[in-house]
Design a protein around this motif. Structure first.
Motif, PDB file in Angstrom:
ATOM      1  N   ASP A  13     -76.334  64.226  14.233  1.00 50.59           N
ATOM      2  CA  ASP A  13     -75.424  63.090  14.165  1.00 50.59           C
ATOM      3  C   ASP A  13     -75.756  62.023  15.201  1.00 50.59           C
ATOM      4  N   ARG A  14     -76.736  62.321  16.092  1.00 47.79           N
ATOM      5  CA  ARG A  14     -77.120  61.318  17.091  1.00 47.79           C
ATOM      6  C   ARG A  14     -78.609  61.435  17.394  1.00 47.79           C
ATOM      7  N   THR A  37     -79.351  55.892   9.769  1.00 50.36           N
ATOM      8  CA  THR A  37     -78.091  55.167   9.934  1.00 50.36           C
ATOM      9  C   THR A  37     -77.344  55.038   8.613  1.00 50.36           C
ATOM     10  N   GLY A  40     -75.150  57.873   8.219  1.00 54.04           N
ATOM     11  CA  GLY A  40     -74.082  58.039   9.200  1.00 54.04           C
ATOM     12  C   GLY A  40     -74.513  58.518  10.559  1.00 54.04           C
ATOM     13  N   VAL A  42     -75.777  58.128  14.291  1.00 56.92           N
ATOM     14  CA  VAL A  42     -75.745  57.096  15.332  1.00 56.92           C
ATOM     15  C   VAL A  42     -77.089  57.103  16.053  1.00 56.92           C
ATOM     16  N   ASP A  44     -79.476  55.196  19.048  1.00 56.78           N
ATOM     17  CA  ASP A  44     -79.622  54.290  20.197  1.00 56.78           C
ATOM     18  C   ASP A  44     -81.103  54.046  20.446  1.00 56.78           C
ATOM     19  N   VAL A  81     -78.665  49.777  14.014  1.00 57.88           N
ATOM     20  CA  VAL A  81     -78.596  50.196  15.422  1.00 57.88           C
ATOM     21  C   VAL A  81     -77.883  49.123  16.230  1.00 57.88           C
ATOM     22  N   GLU A  82     -76.850  49.526  16.942  1.00 58.34           N
ATOM     23  CA  GLU A  82     -76.054  48.570  17.706  1.00 58.34           C
ATOM     24  C   GLU A  82     -76.345  48.582  19.205  1.00 58.34           C
ATOM     25  N   THR A  83     -76.780  49.709  19.735  1.00 57.24           N
ATOM     26  CA  THR A  83     -76.906  49.844  21.189  1.00 57.24           C
ATOM     27  C   THR A  83     -78.362  49.974  21.594  1.00 57.24           C
TER      28      THR A  83
END
Length: 252
Positions: A13-14, A37, A40, A42, A44, A81-83
């Motif tokens: 999940d990450r 992504t 679902g 996440v 970075d 990707v947001e971060t």
């Protein structure tokens, strides 16, 4: 023979992705990241250098660092990707130093991903452009951080004092390494255009966009052929390394 993976790796999940420069991740793994992504996961990014030595135009020199960061932010958003963590080391001077390893350990312990994705620490003699010294330093520093530092409770005690306890990472994936070490292929056919659009954001780095497009698409179809996928498919290639899985033994 590597097999086509499920859309979402089981139990993932990450994911935390490391690169030496802005645009490295997009060349190596943007299709896979878009696939994650979309399922679902996440994701970075951590970009180690400021990219100040990149580019082909004198007019970009005054603002090249911020320009490249904005290019990477836009490319990252396109694949979900947001971060992005920018470490800000000088482009061309990256070394797998104690300080760099410590910053990687800190980030992995903080985010606790199931997969760490990194540039490869070994030189690729078939296409040496994959093996910029910063790429190799990125891969070496991440490897040193992943084992044993991240999971050793007695390494970097100052991190434990901040609440960042040791963490047993399951998987390390490398991109951009020697092709004979690649053992895992991800079918990215449905995300090829996402990957190409992400690459197109890095306008400061592409003096010949059409040639870049042809080359990247050619690499993707060649990867799919090596993976045994049907004709017309595209794939990204990785070396998938188990760190703490059923196939590994703690302490060995």
């Amino acid at each position: 023979m590597a097999q086509e993976p499920s859309k979402r790796e089981e139990g993932v999940d990450r994911v935390l992705c490391f690169a030496a420069h802005p645009d490295d991740i997009d060349f190596g793994a943007a299709g896979t990241i878009a696939r994650w992504t979309a399922a679902g996961v996440v994701v970075d990014y951590c970009i180690m250098t400021d990219g100040d030595a990149g580019g082909f135009s004198e007019e970009h020199r005054p603002d090249i660092v911020e320009r490249r960061r904005e290019e990477q932010r836009a490319a990252a958003r396109l694949v979900g990707v947001e971060t992005i963590h920018f470490l800000g080391h000088r482009d061309g001077y990256l070394e797998p130093s104690h300080e760099l390893v410590a910053s990687i350990v800190e980030l992995i312990r903080a985010l606790r991903p199931q997969i760490v994705l990194s540039m490869h620490p070994e030189r690729n003699w078939d296409r040496i452009q994959k093996s910029h010294p910063d790429h190799l330093a990125c891969g070496e520093a991440v490897t040193r951080a992943v084992y044993p530092a991240v999971e050793n409770p007695y390494a970097f005690p100052e991190l434990a004092a901040k609440g960042l306890e040791a963490y047993r990472l399951p998987w390390l994936w490398f991109y951009g390494g020697p092709s004979h070490l690649e053992n895992h292929f991800v079918d990215v056919t449905e995300h090829v255009e996402d990957k190409m659009r992400a690459l197109h954001f890095h306008t400061s780095q592409h003096p010949d966009v059409e040639r870049m497009d042809r080359s990247v698409r050619g690499f993707l179809t060649a990867n799919a052929t090596r993976a045994g996928l049907p004709e017309g498919r595209s794939a990204e290639a990785f070396q998938k390394v188990p760190v703490n899985t059923e196939a590994t033994i703690a302490g060995f």
